[in-house]
Design an enzyme around this catalytic site. Structure first.
Site, PDB file in Angstrom:
ATOM      1  N   HIS A   6      65.994  31.081  68.792  1.00 56.24           N
ATOM      2  CA  HIS A   6      66.545  32.403  68.681  1.00 56.24           C
ATOM      3  C   HIS A   6      65.397  33.346  69.413  1.00 56.24           C
ATOM      4  O   HIS A   6      64.284  33.294  68.951  1.00 56.24           O
ATOM      5  CB  HIS A   6      66.767  32.889  67.415  1.00 56.24           C
ATOM      6  N   HIS A  13      67.341  24.523  68.422  1.00 52.55           N
ATOM      7  CA  HIS A  13      67.447  25.763  69.263  1.00 52.55           C
ATOM      8  C   HIS A  13      66.676  26.805  68.944  1.00 52.55           C
ATOM      9  O   HIS A  13      66.167  26.548  67.719  1.00 52.55           O
ATOM     10  CB  HIS A  13      68.852  26.392  69.187  1.00 52.55           C
TER      11      HIS A  13
HETATM   12  P1  5GP Z   1      70.994  28.575  63.202  1.00 53.88           P
HETATM   13  O1  5GP Z   1      71.488  29.027  61.789  1.00 53.88           O
HETATM   14  O2  5GP Z   1      71.436  27.137  63.285  1.00 53.88           O
HETATM   15  O3  5GP Z   1      69.490  28.823  63.358  1.00 53.88           O
HETATM   16  O4  5GP Z   1      71.733  29.486  64.201  1.00 53.88           O
HETATM   17  C1  5GP Z   1      72.884  29.283  64.690  1.00 53.88           C
HETATM   18  C2  5GP Z   1      73.307  30.333  65.616  1.00 53.88           C
HETATM   19  O5  5GP Z   1      74.417  29.999  66.407  1.00 53.88           O
HETATM   20  C3  5GP Z   1      73.833  31.484  64.717  1.00 53.88           C
HETATM   21  O6  5GP Z   1      73.140  32.606  65.039  1.00 53.88           O
HETATM   22  C4  5GP Z   1      75.441  31.760  65.429  1.00 53.88           C
HETATM   23  O7  5GP Z   1      75.658  33.044  65.365  1.00 53.88           O
HETATM   24  C5  5GP Z   1      75.220  30.845  66.502  1.00 53.88           C
HETATM   25  N1  5GP Z   1      76.673  30.498  67.160  1.00 53.88           N
HETATM   26  C6  5GP Z   1      77.411  29.538  66.076  1.00 53.88           C
HETATM   27  N2  5GP Z   1      78.449  29.197  66.667  1.00 53.88           N
HETATM   28  C7  5GP Z   1      78.311  29.567  67.961  1.00 53.88           C
HETATM   29  C8  5GP Z   1      79.468  29.854  69.214  1.00 53.88           C
HETATM   30  O8  5GP Z   1      80.409  29.051  69.424  1.00 53.88           O
HETATM   31  N3  5GP Z   1      78.817  30.366  70.325  1.00 53.88           N
HETATM   32  C9  5GP Z   1      77.562  31.222  70.216  1.00 53.88           C
HETATM   33  N4  5GP Z   1      77.057  31.778  71.353  1.00 53.88           N
HETATM   34  N5  5GP Z   1      76.797  31.241  69.226  1.00 53.88           N
HETATM   35  C10 5GP Z   1      77.239  30.577  67.980  1.00 53.88           C
END
Ligand code: 5GP
Length: 136
Positions: free
Chosen positions: A100, A98
């Site tokens: 951001h 994903h």
């Molecule tokens: P990563 O650290 O994997 O790049 O970011 C994962 C992101 O997913 C985090 O910023 C976290 O807040 C978001 N996230 C995790 N679980 C959920 C969820 O159930 N719903 C939404 N909308 N975001 C989530």
């Protein structure tokens, strides 16, 4: 087992969708760095961006440009950080690739962890040689 993002895409758990099409969706991050922080998520599930199917990767630039424009327009932010945590060692918590999109304002006090370290003499060219050799 499907990722949390696949469950949101399937409607099994709630999400606030910005858009969805046949390849990508965008939702708002539940724990944002700033309000309007969005996640661009492929329907295809793979841990790393480079493992996504070619048509998904080919559409990434278009969807990212449009999501960036939407986040800036909706928040009034003059800038965004576009961030990919591509693997656990890079801080990836959800093992479903994903991107951001984080709205940013001058002097907003937000910080992304980043420690810049200068190269020693000759190292820059040596690393460039290594990375060029690995290019496929
Ligand atoms: P990563 O650290 O994997 O790049 O970011 C994962 C992101 O997913 C985090 O910023 C976290 O807040 C978001 N996230 C995790 N679980 C959920 C969820 O159930 N719903 C939404 N909308 N975001 C989530």
């Amino acid at each position: 087992m499907p990722s949390i993002f696949s469950k949101i895409i399937a409607g099994q758990i709630p999400g606030q969708f910005v858009f969805r099409d046949e390849l990508w969706v965008a939702i708002l991050d539940i724990r944002p760095v700033a309000p309007g922080h969005a996640l661009l998520i492929p329907l295809a599930e793979a841990q790393h961006l480079a493992e996504l199917p070619a048509p998904t990767l080919a559409a990434l630039g278009d969807r990212l440009a449009r999501l960036t424009a939407a986040v800036k327009a909706a928040t009034g932010a003059p800038a965004v950080n576009v961030v990919v945590n591509d693997g656990p060692a890079a801080g990836q918590e959800v093992p479903h690739a994903h991107v951001h999109v984080i709205p940013r304002f001058a002097d907003d006090g937000r910080r992304l962890a980043w420690t810049a370290t200068p190269y020693a003499d000759g190292e820059l060219a040596a690393w460039a040689t290594k990375v060029r050799a690995a290019w496929r």
